[in-house]
Design a protein around this motif. Structure first.
Motif, PDB file in Angstrom:
ATOM      1  N   ILE A 164      82.014  66.524  18.041  1.00  0.00           N
ATOM      2  CA  ILE A 164      82.778  65.235  18.547  1.00  0.00           C
ATOM      3  C   ILE A 164      83.981  65.741  19.053  1.00  0.00           C
ATOM      4  O   ILE A 164      84.829  66.383  18.504  1.00  0.00           O
ATOM      5  N   LYS A 165      84.317  65.099  20.186  1.00  0.00           N
ATOM      6  CA  LYS A 165      85.433  65.265  21.062  1.00  0.00           C
ATOM      7  C   LYS A 165      86.231  63.913  21.179  1.00  0.00           C
ATOM      8  O   LYS A 165      85.906  63.163  21.120  1.00  0.00           O
ATOM      9  N   PRO A 166      87.626  64.467  21.493  1.00  0.00           N
ATOM     10  CA  PRO A 166      88.666  62.974  21.717  1.00  0.00           C
ATOM     11  C   PRO A 166      87.886  62.353  22.878  1.00  0.00           C
ATOM     12  O   PRO A 166      87.245  62.819  23.924  1.00  0.00           O
ATOM     13  N   ASN A 167      87.801  61.081  22.798  1.00  0.00           N
ATOM     14  CA  ASN A 167      87.615  60.056  23.742  1.00  0.00           C
ATOM     15  C   ASN A 167      85.954  59.656  23.708  1.00  0.00           C
ATOM     16  O   ASN A 167      85.479  59.102  24.579  1.00  0.00           O
ATOM     17  N   ASP A 168      85.480  60.482  22.728  1.00  0.00           N
ATOM     18  CA  ASP A 168      83.972  60.163  22.588  1.00  0.00           C
ATOM     19  C   ASP A 168      83.802  58.799  22.178  1.00  0.00           C
ATOM     20  O   ASP A 168      84.605  58.549  21.412  1.00  0.00           O
ATOM     21  N   HIS A 169      82.681  58.146  22.528  1.00  0.00           N
ATOM     22  CA  HIS A 169      82.093  57.020  21.712  1.00  0.00           C
ATOM     23  C   HIS A 169      81.161  57.327  20.947  1.00  0.00           C
ATOM     24  O   HIS A 169      80.170  57.879  21.270  1.00  0.00           O
ATOM     25  N   ILE A 170      81.195  57.110  19.594  1.00  0.00           N
ATOM     26  CA  ILE A 170      80.043  57.349  18.508  1.00  0.00           C
ATOM     27  C   ILE A 170      79.417  56.271  17.945  1.00  0.00           C
ATOM     28  O   ILE A 170      80.272  55.153  17.514  1.00  0.00           O
TER      29      ILE A 170
END
Length: 450
Positions: A427-433
């Protein structure tokens, strides 16, 4: 958070239950003292008897110091006035339920002019939910994430389904990017693993893009033709909103309404629609109106029991798609769900929207709650988070993250990419999970960690 609710009706009670259980301090303003005392004894809340639109009562409830003021009385004008006064007094956020179509035509203008943070129309949102399952006939329910790019679709495993007795390991191998996120088997609900099997009668919730879901329908031989005709029993507000949507879809529409004045009004507003004055709960009358000839039957009267019974009758007549409005969901356990397909509960629709809003305010330093849905008879939550750089879940392979039990990271949305995650994904910053969990109260992506 300090939350004040004006109105202790069906929606007010759901909000008292849900918001108090999540650790919020709730004050309920309700004119009926017996109703107020009943809710105070049932939930962990306090209350004040009186009109939510009263300046003096709002001052007594300490509205100027509250975080959120929610007006959900039975009267639109009281809700709008209450929320406006609360905002003027200093409430940080205000929410009003508005049901009259005359107001909803200019909802954004009214909201912005009066400084109300959020205005919700449960009947309009319910009509949208009904329209989704009409557009996708095989689905029992459809919930959308990431601007409709990812969807959770509910399906039922039938006796002749190729999915019957299939392991999820084989399912994933055969159907690729379709992910089974939830299995509902009677009263039991599973967040499944690859070792689980699909059984006849299971309700499964699959996650994917609608494009992939449509391919999936074809592969399993359940690609039904477009719905062309609809029979609606009940001419209330949901029907009003729904007719406008069905007209755009160019369906043959018939409405049955027992109240002659309502039937006349509906006919005047929609002159091109066939509106019949009659008792839509009378089985002989439904036969006269050729119920079995319609692709879709929708029961939207104000009486839950009548909606359930007429829907069961429509099932006996082999109507392809059946939608039933039920507010008291306990009735489903009494009557059973045999013969029922899609159940719409307006009070749950508005409660989910408000819960999402409240949780989005709780922790904005690590992530934001962007969407929240309750699935599988309210036993599972599906949430969408936007992840920030301060989160503890970023830049680590999912297989080494200490994720809680009964939880699934279903999708990662990264820009234009839609990722069905595996153990090596990060998971990376600014991802939507998108997270599926049996545990409630998550307001932060880091809550998924042990």
């Amino acid at each position: 958070m300090n939350i004040i609710i004006a109105g202790g009706g069906k929606v007010g009670e759901v909000l008292c239950s849900e918001l108090s259980s999540e650790g919020n301090d709730i004050i309920l303003m309700e004119k009926n003292s017996k109703r107020l005392n009943a809710l105070i004894s049932k939930y962990d809340i306090t209350g004040i008897v009186g009109n939510g639109a009263s300046y003096d009562l709002q001052m007594e409830a300490n509205v100027p110091k509250c975080d959120i003021f929610i007006a959900v009385t039975s009267q639109d004008e009281i809700n709008i006035m209450s929320a406006t006064i609360a905002k003027k007094l200093g409430a940080k956020y205000t929410i009003a339920r508005v049901r009259n179509p005359e107001y909803t035509k200019h909802l954004d203008f009214v909201r912005e002019s009066l400084g109300i943070t959020m205005m919700i129309t449960p009947e309009l949102e319910s009509a949208k939910d009904i329209m989704k399952v009409i557009k996708y006939p095989t689905a029992l329910s459809v919930e959308s994430f990431a601007n409709n790019r990812v969807n959770i679709v509910e399906l039922k495993i039938k006796a002749n389904s190729p999915l019957r007795d299939m392991s999820l390991k084989n399912f994933r191998t055969r159907y690729g990017n379709i992910l089974v996120a939830i299995i509902q088997r009677g009263d039991e609900v599973l967040i499944p693993s690859g070792d689980d099997f699909l059984r006849e009668g299971d309700h499964i919730f699959v996650v994917s893009s609608l494009k992939e879901v449509n391919k999936f329908y074809k592969l399993i031989g359940d690609n039904r033709a477009k719905m062309k005709s609809v029979l609606i029993v009940g001419g209330g507000r949901i029907t009003y909103y729904l007719i406008n949507m069905l007209k755009e879809y160019k369906m043959d529409i018939k409405v049955i309404e027992n109240d002659p004045e309502k039937a006349r009004e509906l006919s005047d507003v929609f002159p091109g629609i066939m509106v019949i004055h009659g008792d839509g709960t009378d089985q002989e009358f439904l036969e006269e109106e050729r119920l079995e000839a319609y692709d879709v039957f929708i029961s939207l009267t104000g009486v839950d029991e009548e909606n359930i019974i007429t829907s069961l009758y429509a099932s006996q007549k082999n109507v392809k798609k059946i939608v039933t409005k039920v507010n008291r969901t306990l009735l489903l356990k009494i009557f059973g769900t045999m013969g029922l397909q899609t159940v719409v509960t307006p009070k749950r629709v508005i409660a989910n929207s408000i819960l999402q809003f409240v949780r989005s305010l709780t922790n904005t330093s690590v992530s934001n709650v962007e969407a929240l849905f309750r699935l599988a008879d309210n036993q599972v939550e599906a949430l969408q988070f936007k992840v920030k750089e301060t989160s503890r879940v970023i830049n680590k392979p999912l297989e080494i993250l200490p994720i809680k039990n009964h939880l699934l990271i279903a999708y990662i949305i990264r820009g234009k990419k839609l990722i069905v995650p595996g153990g090596q994904d990060v998971i990376k910053p600014n991802d939507h999970i998108i997270v599926i969990t049996k545990e409630k109260k998550y307001d932060d992506i880091d809550d998924i960690l042990k």
